[in-house]
Design an enzyme around this catalytic site. Structure first.
Site: not given
Length: 265
Positions: A121-122, A139
């Site tokens: 994520h991100d 992440g």
């Protein structure tokens, strides 16, 4: 005209680009947008708010747009964007972002993601990257253009990997890797410059010699690293690659710099 196998499940609201082929048993969520001339061979899942560019080829059991593997996630409407021309092989996973991370996971154009690689994520991943088998990003990782990450290597969350870096296989990358760097080892250490990659990017022999001299002075010269870094600042004018490396080091925030083995300074 798109071709959709009768066993595929396309939820209302999904957008399928012209000339795209959706193979057997694919599942496409209602917020997915898939570009033109893509091929989803079979058993591909595209969920969440996911946008995929044109001319991508996605192999079985890839799962794109799943929830972030973050305990703080509460179902917010965050996104995954994948560029055009990507090859995404079997079992690859790419997750949407989190609110605290900006809400977006972004992957650039022309990436080659081998089986079971993972984009957390991100993350922000550049263009023309290659992730070998089971290469994994935690992440909030930033990866520049033309980066190669070897098989079974993992990158710690919030780490930055500069453009044109080569990461060897079975590496744990815990620190920021300078542009053009070559890292290797169980806990990745800086071993030099990615000379092969630089030659592919049309670096002349003279430029290579200039950047090599800078590298030796910065990472293997006398004194502690902070002193060498300060002394090397005027060399930024000698070559754009040197300026890029110095800017990258100066922009560091979350993770320490990946240094040669034995250099704790």
């Amino acid at each position: 005209m798109s071709s959709i196998d009768p066993t595929a499940r396309i939820e209302d609201g999904a957008v399928i680009g012209e000339g795209t082929t959706i193979g057997p048993y694919c599942v496409i969520g209602s917020n997915a947008v898939i570009g033109e001339a893509c091929t989803l061979t079979a058993h591909v899942t595209v969920s969440g708010h996911t946008r995929i560019g044109a001319n991508c080829v996605i192999s079985p059991f890839a799962a794109l747009g799943g929830p972030p593997q973050d305990l703080s996630y509460r179902g917010e409407s965050t996104r995954l964007e994948i560029g055009s021309g990507c090859t995404i092989r079997e079992g690859v996973t790419m997750n949407i972002g989190t609110v605290k991370g900006g809400g977006l996971t972004r992957v650039g154009d022309n990436g080659y993601f081998m089986n079971n690689s993972h984009v957390g994520h991100d993350c922000t991943v550049g263009n023309n990257v290659i992730f070998a088998t089971s290469a994994t990003l935690g992440g909030h990782v930033e990866v520049g253009d033309f980066v190669y990450i070897g098989g079974l290597s993992a990158v710690h969350q919030f780490t930055r990997i500069g453009p044109q870096v080569m990461v060897g296989g079975v590496c744990g990358v815990r620190g920021d890797v300078i542009p053009f760097g070559l890292v290797n080892g169980q806990y990745a250490a800086l071993e030099g410059l990615n000379i092969i990659g630089m030659k592919r990017r049309k670096f002349t022999r003279e430029r290579l010699a200039t950047v090599r001299a800078f590298y030796q002075r910065l990472f293997h010269g006398p004194g502690i690293f902070a002193e060498r870094l300060e002394a090397a600042q005027p060399m930024a004018k000698d070559d754009p690659a040197i300026a890029e490396i110095l800017t990258f080091i100066g922009d560091g925030k979350h993770r320490p710099l990946c240094l040669p083995a034995g250099d704790g300074h």
